[in-house]
Design an enzyme around this catalytic site. Sequence first.
Site, PDB file in Angstrom:
ATOM      1  N   ALA A 178      30.795  46.081  39.196  1.00 32.48           N
ATOM      2  CA  ALA A 178      31.023  47.458  38.780  1.00 32.48           C
ATOM      3  C   ALA A 178      32.471  47.796  39.120  1.00 32.48           C
ATOM      4  CB  ALA A 178      30.064  48.378  39.514  1.00 32.48           C
ATOM      5  N   GLY A 228      27.787  43.777  40.041  1.00 33.18           N
ATOM      6  CA  GLY A 228      27.207  44.218  38.769  1.00 33.18           C
ATOM      7  C   GLY A 228      27.353  43.175  37.669  1.00 33.18           C
ATOM      8  N   GLU A 285      24.509  40.908  38.192  1.00 33.06           N
ATOM      9  CA  GLU A 285      23.300  41.674  37.852  1.00 33.06           C
ATOM     10  C   GLU A 285      23.156  41.835  36.342  1.00 33.06           C
ATOM     11  OE1 GLU A 285      24.730  44.684  40.640  1.00 33.06           O
ATOM     12  OE2 GLU A 285      22.761  44.641  41.574  1.00 33.06           O
ATOM     13  N   GLU A 295      28.669  43.205  47.363  1.00 38.85           N
ATOM     14  CA  GLU A 295      28.725  44.647  47.645  1.00 38.85           C
ATOM     15  C   GLU A 295      28.805  44.966  49.130  1.00 38.85           C
ATOM     16  OE1 GLU A 295      26.671  43.178  45.497  1.00 38.85           O
ATOM     17  OE2 GLU A 295      26.586  44.319  43.629  1.00 38.85           O
TER      18      GLU A 295
HETATM   19  N1  CAA Z   1      36.478  46.749  40.022  1.00 35.64           N
HETATM   20  C1  CAA Z   1      37.718  47.167  39.692  1.00 35.64           C
HETATM   21  N2  CAA Z   1      38.779  46.337  39.581  1.00 35.64           N
HETATM   22  C2  CAA Z   1      38.569  45.033  39.836  1.00 35.64           C
HETATM   23  C3  CAA Z   1      37.310  44.527  40.194  1.00 35.64           C
HETATM   24  C4  CAA Z   1      36.225  45.448  40.274  1.00 35.64           C
HETATM   25  N3  CAA Z   1      34.982  45.064  40.574  1.00 35.64           N
HETATM   26  N4  CAA Z   1      37.427  43.201  40.411  1.00 35.64           N
HETATM   27  C5  CAA Z   1      38.704  42.891  40.170  1.00 35.64           C
HETATM   28  N5  CAA Z   1      39.413  43.988  39.830  1.00 35.64           N
HETATM   29  C6  CAA Z   1      40.830  44.088  39.497  1.00 35.64           C
HETATM   30  C7  CAA Z   1      41.688  43.943  40.744  1.00 35.64           C
HETATM   31  O1  CAA Z   1      41.780  45.165  41.426  1.00 35.64           O
HETATM   32  C8  CAA Z   1      42.994  43.488  40.144  1.00 35.64           C
HETATM   33  O2  CAA Z   1      43.641  44.625  39.607  1.00 35.64           O
HETATM   34  P1  CAA Z   1      45.228  44.852  39.862  1.00 35.64           P
HETATM   35  O3  CAA Z   1      45.871  43.695  39.143  1.00 35.64           O
HETATM   36  O4  CAA Z   1      45.472  46.165  39.218  1.00 35.64           O
HETATM   37  O5  CAA Z   1      45.432  44.801  41.344  1.00 35.64           O
HETATM   38  C9  CAA Z   1      42.548  42.612  38.984  1.00 35.64           C
HETATM   39  O6  CAA Z   1      41.212  42.973  38.703  1.00 35.64           O
HETATM   40  C10 CAA Z   1      42.577  41.130  39.317  1.00 35.64           C
HETATM   41  O7  CAA Z   1      41.793  40.929  40.489  1.00 35.64           O
HETATM   42  P2  CAA Z   1      42.350  40.185  41.791  1.00 35.64           P
HETATM   43  O8  CAA Z   1      43.831  40.313  41.894  1.00 35.64           O
HETATM   44  O9  CAA Z   1      41.538  40.641  42.955  1.00 35.64           O
HETATM   45  O10 CAA Z   1      41.990  38.672  41.420  1.00 35.64           O
HETATM   46  P3  CAA Z   1      41.711  37.483  42.438  1.00 35.64           P
HETATM   47  O11 CAA Z   1      41.695  36.240  41.612  1.00 35.64           O
HETATM   48  O12 CAA Z   1      42.650  37.532  43.612  1.00 35.64           O
HETATM   49  O13 CAA Z   1      40.235  37.740  43.010  1.00 35.64           O
HETATM   50  C11 CAA Z   1      37.907  38.345  42.842  1.00 35.64           C
HETATM   51  C12 CAA Z   1      39.126  37.685  42.148  1.00 35.64           C
HETATM   52  C13 CAA Z   1      37.445  37.477  44.014  1.00 35.64           C
HETATM   53  C14 CAA Z   1      36.803  38.403  41.798  1.00 35.64           C
HETATM   54  C15 CAA Z   1      38.290  39.757  43.339  1.00 35.64           C
HETATM   55  O14 CAA Z   1      38.887  40.467  42.274  1.00 35.64           O
HETATM   56  C16 CAA Z   1      37.151  40.567  43.848  1.00 35.64           C
HETATM   57  O15 CAA Z   1      36.679  40.350  44.966  1.00 35.64           O
HETATM   58  N6  CAA Z   1      36.677  41.558  43.052  1.00 35.64           N
HETATM   59  C17 CAA Z   1      35.653  42.471  43.453  1.00 35.64           C
HETATM   60  C18 CAA Z   1      34.278  41.817  43.440  1.00 35.64           C
HETATM   61  C19 CAA Z   1      33.238  42.806  43.932  1.00 35.64           C
HETATM   62  O16 CAA Z   1      33.268  43.275  45.054  1.00 35.64           O
HETATM   63  N7  CAA Z   1      32.257  43.139  43.057  1.00 35.64           N
HETATM   64  C20 CAA Z   1      31.211  44.072  43.390  1.00 35.64           C
HETATM   65  C21 CAA Z   1      31.569  45.449  42.888  1.00 35.64           C
HETATM   66  S1  CAA Z   1      30.423  46.684  43.433  1.00 35.64           S
HETATM   67  C22 CAA Z   1      29.091  46.553  42.413  1.00 35.64           C
HETATM   68  O17 CAA Z   1      29.069  45.758  41.498  1.00 35.64           O
HETATM   69  C23 CAA Z   1      27.954  47.491  42.713  1.00 35.64           C
HETATM   70  C24 CAA Z   1      26.721  47.270  41.928  1.00 35.64           C
HETATM   71  O18 CAA Z   1      25.884  46.444  42.261  1.00 35.64           O
HETATM   72  C25 CAA Z   1      26.443  48.092  40.790  1.00 35.64           C
END
Ligand code: CAA
Length: 259
Positions: free
Chosen positions: A67, A110, A113, A133
Amino acid sequence: ASPLTCILEERRGPVGLITLNRPKALNALSPTLVRELVQEVKRFDADPEIGAIVVTGSGDKAFAAGADIKAMQPLSYMDMHKARLFGELDELSSVRTPIIAAVNGFALGGGCELAMTCDFILAADTAKFGQPEIKLGTIPGLGGTQRFTRAVGKSRAMELVLTGDQMSAEEARERGLVARVVPAADLLDDALKTAGKIAAQSQPIVAMAKTCVNVAFETSLAEGLRFERAIFYSTFATHDQKAGMAAFAAKEKPNFKNE
Ligand code: CAA
């Protein structure tokens, strides 16, 4: 209808292809993306020419990295409650047309999911699955604690939900979360080909088979077997069962009419 901003949709013959298209945010699920996704899946489902749907992510890095954290960050409990945030995804469960998730990279939170909400998952060898999460101070909210646990078993699901660690595509296949792993470069072709095989069958019979498999997750074995038997018998009221069996006996290809 307003133009799509977060997904791409196209027809590949009888297959509807939907591409999550926010590559700069690793295809994170924003409210708009989810609304567009559900809208287009329902549109394909209502289209008699479409017999299967493939959902994939744009770029080679992510299916969806969860998400949209930046969109969610300022929301209060009441904001989430009033907006029923991501509640539209529940509507995917009532779609009859089979939906294949072609997971081409990260399927986290998400994203994992969403993939699990689809009917089955084909994964690139580069795919990674997880429910991170916990590292954000929240928990999975689109079925992660339920579908992940049913797919990979309690112990590994619990470990991943509590640590936020990721699972490789190969492990996901071994544990039954994904149907098959294919080289990343072949994933989309493979998913479209697989979807094409499904689309070549009788649509109402495919929908019946899909419903029966889903019932296995919702009821007791005895109830599920009773349900299956009733649906099995009811296929004999269709044109396509007659056509399918007659074609077999005549050593021909069946001419299904979707009735
Ligand atoms: N939401 C918003 N933006 C996101 C995102 C997310 N879930 N995942 C990645 N991005 C964005 C980053 O902020 C980054 O943006 P900027 O260039 O503007 O900084 C861009 O995508 C590229 O990401 P990274 O620079 O972080 O890329 P990376 O290769 O270093 O890492 C990753 C990749 C490990 C997937 C890392 O991006 C990450 O950990 N993302 C978040 C994963 C996460 O926590 N997901 C769960 C979300 S909560 C949820 O989903 C709740 C639910 O159950 C409904």
